[in-house]
Structures are given as C-alpha cells and as structure tokens.
Design a protein around this motif. Structure first.
Motif, PDB file in Angstrom:
ATOM      1  N   LEU A 136       0.819  -1.288   0.016  1.00 15.99           N
ATOM      2  CA  LEU A 136       0.117  -0.036   0.189  1.00 15.99           C
ATOM      3  C   LEU A 136       0.873   1.131  -0.038  1.00 15.99           C
ATOM      4  CD1 LEU A 136      -3.077   1.060   0.539  1.00 15.99           C
ATOM      5  CD2 LEU A 136      -2.226   1.306   2.894  1.00 15.99           C
ATOM      6  N   THR A 137       0.960   1.942  -1.190  1.00  9.35           N
ATOM      7  CA  THR A 137       1.546   3.218  -1.034  1.00  9.35           C
ATOM      8  C   THR A 137       0.798   4.452  -1.177  1.00  9.35           C
ATOM      9  OG1 THR A 137       3.075   2.206  -2.650  1.00  9.35           O
ATOM     10  CG2 THR A 137       3.367   4.589  -2.619  1.00  9.35           C
ATOM     11  N   TYR A 138       0.759   5.602  -0.177  1.00  9.67           N
ATOM     12  CA  TYR A 138      -0.125   6.397   0.055  1.00  9.67           C
ATOM     13  C   TYR A 138       0.571   7.952   0.683  1.00  9.67           C
ATOM     14  CZ  TYR A 138       1.076   4.953   4.972  1.00  9.67           C
ATOM     15  OH  TYR A 138       1.644   4.759   6.170  1.00  9.67           O
ATOM     16  N   GLY A 139      -0.157   8.733   0.648  1.00  9.17           N
ATOM     17  CA  GLY A 139       0.491   9.942   1.464  1.00  9.17           C
ATOM     18  C   GLY A 139       1.086  11.113   0.679  1.00  9.17           C
ATOM     19  N   ALA A 140       1.389  10.964  -0.636  1.00  2.68           N
ATOM     20  CA  ALA A 140       1.776  11.963  -1.623  1.00  2.68           C
ATOM     21  C   ALA A 140       0.648  12.769  -2.271  1.00  2.68           C
ATOM     22  CB  ALA A 140       2.724  11.435  -2.722  1.00  2.68           C
ATOM     23  N   PHE A 141       1.092  13.953  -2.445  1.00  2.00           N
ATOM     24  CA  PHE A 141      -0.461  15.051  -2.933  1.00  2.00           C
ATOM     25  C   PHE A 141       0.563  16.012  -3.570  1.00  2.00           C
ATOM     26  CE2 PHE A 141       1.115  16.157   1.506  1.00  2.00           C
ATOM     27  CZ  PHE A 141       1.013  17.480   1.416  1.00  2.00           C
ATOM     28  N   ARG A 142      -0.366  16.760  -4.343  1.00  2.00           N
ATOM     29  CA  ARG A 142       0.195  17.887  -5.058  1.00  2.00           C
ATOM     30  C   ARG A 142       1.120  18.892  -4.310  1.00  2.00           C
ATOM     31  NH1 ARG A 142      -3.871  20.830  -8.830  1.00  2.00           N
ATOM     32  NH2 ARG A 142      -4.622  21.776  -6.993  1.00  2.00           N
ATOM     33  N   GLY A 143       2.305  18.910  -4.338  1.00  2.45           N
ATOM     34  CA  GLY A 143       3.105  19.981  -3.476  1.00  2.45           C
ATOM     35  C   GLY A 143       3.654  19.076  -2.524  1.00  2.45           C
ATOM     36  N   VAL A 151      -3.108   0.059  -3.935  1.00  2.00           N
ATOM     37  CA  VAL A 151      -2.726  -1.144  -3.476  1.00  2.00           C
ATOM     38  C   VAL A 151      -1.949  -1.770  -4.844  1.00  2.00           C
ATOM     39  CG1 VAL A 151      -3.529  -3.491  -3.029  1.00  2.00           C
ATOM     40  CG2 VAL A 151      -4.512  -1.659  -1.881  1.00  2.00           C
ATOM     41  N   ASN A 152      -0.747  -2.275  -4.634  1.00  2.00           N
ATOM     42  CA  ASN A 152      -0.397  -3.217  -5.745  1.00  2.00           C
ATOM     43  C   ASN A 152      -0.136  -4.351  -5.428  1.00  2.00           C
ATOM     44  OD1 ASN A 152       0.363  -0.768  -7.637  1.00  2.00           O
ATOM     45  ND2 ASN A 152       2.165  -0.244  -6.233  1.00  2.00           N
ATOM     46  N   ALA A 153      -0.249  -5.348  -6.223  1.00  2.00           N
ATOM     47  CA  ALA A 153      -0.452  -6.904  -5.963  1.00  2.00           C
ATOM     48  C   ALA A 153       0.500  -7.505  -7.056  1.00  2.00           C
ATOM     49  CB  ALA A 153      -1.899  -7.444  -5.961  1.00  2.00           C
ATOM     50  N   VAL A 154       1.437  -8.087  -6.612  1.00  2.00           N
ATOM     51  CA  VAL A 154       2.475  -8.784  -7.684  1.00  2.00           C
ATOM     52  C   VAL A 154       2.604 -10.185  -6.976  1.00  2.00           C
ATOM     53  CG1 VAL A 154       3.654  -6.724  -8.313  1.00  2.00           C
ATOM     54  CG2 VAL A 154       4.479  -8.046  -6.537  1.00  2.00           C
ATOM     55  N   PRO A 155       2.815 -11.233  -7.910  1.00  2.00           N
ATOM     56  CA  PRO A 155       3.188 -12.390  -7.423  1.00  2.00           C
ATOM     57  C   PRO A 155       4.674 -12.560  -6.786  1.00  2.00           C
ATOM     58  CG  PRO A 155       2.509 -12.578  -9.733  1.00  2.00           C
ATOM     59  CD  PRO A 155       2.748 -11.211  -9.334  1.00  2.00           C
ATOM     60  N   ASN A 156       4.694 -13.525  -5.955  1.00  2.00           N
ATOM     61  CA  ASN A 156       5.825 -13.976  -5.118  1.00  2.00           C
ATOM     62  C   ASN A 156       7.206 -13.856  -5.958  1.00  2.00           C
ATOM     63  OD1 ASN A 156       8.062 -15.763  -3.866  1.00  2.00           O
ATOM     64  ND2 ASN A 156       6.884 -15.110  -2.372  1.00  2.00           N
ATOM     65  N   GLU A 184      14.834 -13.467 -12.705  1.00  2.00           N
ATOM     66  CA  GLU A 184      14.367 -13.414 -14.001  1.00  2.00           C
ATOM     67  C   GLU A 184      13.064 -13.707 -14.097  1.00  2.00           C
ATOM     68  OE1 GLU A 184      16.254 -17.162 -15.288  1.00  2.00           O
ATOM     69  OE2 GLU A 184      18.503 -16.375 -15.014  1.00  2.00           O
ATOM     70  N   ALA A 185      12.202 -13.376 -13.192  1.00  2.00           N
ATOM     71  CA  ALA A 185      10.805 -13.502 -13.381  1.00  2.00           C
ATOM     72  C   ALA A 185      10.274 -12.218 -13.782  1.00  2.00           C
ATOM     73  CB  ALA A 185      10.158 -14.184 -12.118  1.00  2.00           C
ATOM     74  N   PRO A 186       9.345 -11.977 -15.094  1.00  2.00           N
ATOM     75  CA  PRO A 186       8.728 -10.841 -15.638  1.00  2.00           C
ATOM     76  C   PRO A 186       7.673 -10.375 -14.632  1.00  2.00           C
ATOM     77  CG  PRO A 186       7.789 -12.714 -16.530  1.00  2.00           C
ATOM     78  CD  PRO A 186       8.786 -13.212 -15.814  1.00  2.00           C
ATOM     79  N   VAL A 187       7.552  -9.202 -14.775  1.00  2.00           N
ATOM     80  CA  VAL A 187       6.800  -8.162 -13.829  1.00  2.00           C
ATOM     81  C   VAL A 187       5.298  -8.732 -14.107  1.00  2.00           C
ATOM     82  CG1 VAL A 187       5.863  -6.024 -13.021  1.00  2.00           C
ATOM     83  CG2 VAL A 187       8.463  -6.442 -13.530  1.00  2.00           C
ATOM     84  N   GLU A 188       4.265  -9.142 -13.220  1.00  2.00           N
ATOM     85  CA  GLU A 188       3.029  -9.117 -13.198  1.00  2.00           C
ATOM     86  C   GLU A 188       2.628  -8.112 -11.918  1.00  2.00           C
ATOM     87  OE1 GLU A 188       1.581 -13.441 -14.332  1.00  2.00           O
ATOM     88  OE2 GLU A 188       3.239 -13.639 -13.020  1.00  2.00           O
ATOM     89  N   LEU A 189       1.458  -7.268 -12.487  1.00  2.00           N
ATOM     90  CA  LEU A 189       1.240  -6.534 -11.404  1.00  2.00           C
ATOM     91  C   LEU A 189      -0.418  -6.051 -11.787  1.00  2.00           C
ATOM     92  CD1 LEU A 189       1.699  -3.510  -9.414  1.00  2.00           C
ATOM     93  CD2 LEU A 189       2.098  -2.434 -11.332  1.00  2.00           C
TER      94      LEU A 189
END
Length: 317
Positions: free
Chosen positions: A240-247, A290-295, A302-307
C-alpha cells in the motif's frame, strides 16, 4: 401570362433566400463544432489539473525502491521495493449530454520495478545490507472514469464545468495470473466500503451525497482488506503506497499488506490480505494505491513483472 422579368426576379430572390438559410445553418454548425471543441479542451484541462486525480500518479510512481513501514518478514531477501513509472500515452474520451459530461481516462505507463536486495540470507538481529539492485521493465495501463457538470455560463469556459465525481482507478500489466477481486475499506467510524468493480464505483465530491469522498483527520486509521485470486500457491506481494499529494511528494510512504488466509479451489488460490494506514495531518486530496504482484516477481531475478493496482481516493480535512 406572367412577365418573364417578374418570374426571373422571383427565382433570383428565392435563390438568395435559400443561400441565406444555408449559410445560417453552416454558421450554427460551425458554432456548435467550436463549442464542442472548447468543451473537450476544458474537460481535458480540468481532469489533468484535478488535485485528487493528480495524487494517483504521484503515489503510483514510487520513484525508487522504498523502505517499508514495518518489517517485510523474516524470509524477505529483498530489502526495498519500488516502481518508477513514466507516462507514455494518455487518452481521454468524453461524451456530453446536456449539462452532464462523462469521461474515460486511459493512461499507459512505462515502468521499472526496482528491487534492492541481498542474496545472503539475513541473520536475525542484524541489519540486512543491500548487495544487488535489480531493475525489471514493464508496461502498465490504468483507467478511471470522471463525471463533470455544467455549473455556469461564464465567458471563461474553465468556470463553466466542474468535476462532481470520479471512479476508483484500476490497472496493471496484461496478466490473468493475479487479480484483485474485492476490496473492503473500513473507515474510522466502522463503516465499510466494498468495491468489486473499481472503475464503476463512483465517489462524489459532494459531502451531502452517499458515497462521498470521505474526509479524515490527523491520526485516524483506515483499514483495508483485499481479496485476490492467484495462479500461484506462494504468498503474493501486496503493498500500500499513500501520502503523496500535489506539492507534497516527499510525504509518500509504503506498507506491506499481510496474508490473512489462503485456500485452493480448482487450481486457483483465493487469498485475503489485510493492512491499514494512518492519516497524516496535511490537508489535501490523496490516493492510497494497492499493488499486487506474485511472489516470484520479487524473489526471482529472472521472473517478468506481473502487476495489478487499485486506487483508493480520500481527503484529509
């Protein structure tokens, strides 16, 4: 018998009249076309400048590998994880119906997943040291919907319309291996907001209407529960990424959501992740993402990004 000169005069007058009406119709069409073009530009400008919608991009772009608030877990070889994204394409499709306009915004981002890690198993009680940084490129597409309402007849077209509601944002890479199926947000007063289709779940800016953009105060805690279907048995990596706002980009923070349950049904793993975040004091419109990626995306170099990503809009009073 009529005078040929009179007949010619009558035909000439009729021709002039027809030409006049045709010109009027052309002028009206031109005015209508110009007005529509102005409105489309106004809609795009209002959406691009909207403080709340800007906050999604600010939190989606983590800029670098981010330290987490709390532990990543005893097995976690990655020490910091983050994504750097750059907008490469944007499309805004808007339809106007009287005093209401609806728009769909589609953004394509070129991303880099940054994993600051160690190949050496961390020793309990000792601070792990980064000995390698991995960079994995990916492309992600995000969509959300916006509703605008005409509120004035000013000569300044930007004053004539305002955004009255917007949907949650959702997107990710082209993968079926991991999907968010439901998100439940528990407000400080215990009220629950359940979302299963983010781009069809609209939140109004009018506080007198149910489903409004919720306002919080400093110190309040918001809980979130995320249900995921995954093709993989291993615990996925949800943050969970949060808190940023304009400025205020530097107020960005990141937390890991914890696995609460997991069950297998017909080769598909249904999992529930839980977490929370504390509201900071800065008054602004914000997004928690919320970002979800496989383990294996995090653990395998070497595993490609799944998001998959869902965004939660809110306001700090």
């Amino acid at each position: 018998m009529k005078n040929p000169k009179s007949i010619f005069t009558l035909l000439f007058a009729s021709l002039l009249l027809a030409t006049f009406f045709s010109a009027c119709q052309s002028d009206q069409s031109l005015v209508s076309s110009d007005e529509n073009q102005i409105n489309q530009e106004v809609f795009a400008k209002l959406i691009e400048d909207d403080e709340l919608l800007q906050s999604f991009d600010l939190n989606y772009d983590e800029e670098d590998a981010m330290a987490f608030l709390g532990t990543l877990g005893k097995k976690m070889y990655p020490i910091k994880v983050g994504q750097r994204i750059k907008l490469v394409d944007k499309n805004i499709v808007i339809s106007e119906d009287g005093d209401i306009a609806t728009g769909t915004v589609t953004k394509v981002f070129a991303g880099v997943l940054i994993i600051a890690a160690t190949y050496a198993e961390p020793v309990a009680g000792e601070r792990a040291k980064v000995d390698t940084v991995l960079y994995k490129e990916f492309t992600t597409t995000v969509k959300y919907n916006v509703v605008l309402e005409k509120v004035d007849q000013s000569i300044n077209p930007l004053r004539n319309w305002k955004i009255v509601s917007s949907s949650l944002a959702a997107g990710g890479t082209e993968t079926e291996n991991i999907q968010i199926t439901k998100m439940v947000v528990t407000l400080p007063d215990g009220q629950e907001i359940e979302v299963t289709d983010p781009t069809e779940y609209f939140i109004t800016r009018d506080h007198s209407v149910r489903g409004m953009l919720h306002g919080f105060t400093r110190g309040e805690v918001v809980k979130v529960r995320v249900e995921v279907t995954s093709a993989y048995a291993d615990e996925d990596f949800l943050s969970l990424t949060y808190g940023a706002f304009r400025g205020g980009k530097h107020f960005k923070a990141k937390k890991k959501l914890e696995l609460a349950s997991s069950s297998e049904e017909g080769g598909v793993y249904k999992k529930v992740y839980e977490g929370s975040w504390t509201i900071r004091e800065h008054r602004a419109y914000k997004y928690a993402i919320v970002n979800a990626v496989p383990n294996q995306v995090i653990y395998d170099d070497e595993a490609p990004v799944e998001l998959v990503s869902w965004g939660i809009p809110y306001k700090v009073n």
